[in-house]
Design a protein around this motif. Sequence first.
Motif, short mmCIF file in Angstrom:
data_model
loop_
_atom_site.label_atom_id
_atom_site.label_comp_id
_atom_site.label_asym_id
_atom_site.label_seq_id
_atom_site.Cartn_x
_atom_site.Cartn_y
_atom_site.Cartn_z
N PHE A 1 -5.25 6.23 -4.87
CA PHE A 1 -4.75 5.17 -5.74
C PHE A 1 -4.67 3.79 -5.08
N PRO A 2 -4.08 3.64 -3.89
CA PRO A 2 -4.01 2.28 -3.32
C PRO A 2 -5.38 1.59 -3.22
N PRO A 3 -6.40 2.23 -2.63
CA PRO A 3 -7.68 1.51 -2.58
C PRO A 3 -8.32 1.33 -3.96
N ASN A 4 -8.17 2.31 -4.84
CA ASN A 4 -8.76 2.16 -6.18
C ASN A 4 -8.11 1.03 -6.96
N PHE A 5 -6.80 0.91 -6.84
CA PHE A 5 -6.09 -0.18 -7.53
C PHE A 5 -6.55 -1.53 -6.99
N VAL A 6 -6.64 -1.65 -5.67
CA VAL A 6 -7.08 -2.91 -5.06
C VAL A 6 -8.52 -3.21 -5.47
N HIS A 7 -9.39 -2.19 -5.50
CA HIS A 7 -10.77 -2.42 -5.94
C HIS A 7 -10.81 -2.92 -7.39
N MET B 1 0.84 -1.21 0.00
CA MET B 1 0.00 0.00 0.00
C MET B 1 0.87 1.26 0.00
N ASP B 2 1.95 1.25 0.78
CA ASP B 2 2.87 2.40 0.80
C ASP B 2 3.53 2.57 -0.57
N TRP B 3 3.91 1.46 -1.19
CA TRP B 3 4.53 1.52 -2.52
C TRP B 3 3.55 2.11 -3.53
N LEU B 4 2.30 1.68 -3.48
CA LEU B 4 1.29 2.23 -4.40
C LEU B 4 1.14 3.74 -4.21
N ALA B 5 1.16 4.20 -2.97
CA ALA B 5 1.05 5.64 -2.70
C ALA B 5 2.27 6.39 -3.25
#
Length: 184
Positions: A84-90, A18-22
């Motif tokens: 971005f992190p939650p949207n990517f996971v969704h 999640m930190d990497w995605l951010a």
Amino acid sequence: RLTLDAIGELFTEARGIMDWLARVARAAAKQGQPVSWVTPLGLPVSQPYRDVKRFTVHTMLQSVTLVRQNTDLPVHKARQRSAFPPNFVHSLDSAHMMLTALEMESRGLSFAAVHDSFWTHAADVDVMNEVLRDRFVHLYKTRDVLEDLRDSLLRRFPDVDFPELPPRGTLNLDDVRDSTYFFA
């Protein structure tokens, strides 16, 4: 805050991802472009978050504040990063749902879903449980979604120094097939 800290301690690899995605989103947004990606199903996604321009119209009776939002305004860097992190996971979850739906249809079974709730007829729940585990394993064994994301961002932003991929955990994807509480 305590809950998030505890989750971070228990799921260090997930927190690292999640930190990497951010960080990736921050680097892309610095280029003045919205963060975008392609899902494992080939669907393009682009985050619409842009700065807004507000202006107030004063009349004799009242003041009305209008908000202008469109694509010629700069991207909202903080929203690009935080969303971005939650949207990517969704988007990954929706790919999993679609793969499950397609497999259920190929077996002639009913399937319905809203967000992360999946339904079928009571007599077919065991089959659906097998299918959703199988499609999950297939989704993540046939591709490295983080590597795919990084590669697509490097093609789009060749001059950006994106962070290295985070270390992976030790999950054996095949164990998902036997997990009682994989999907509840």
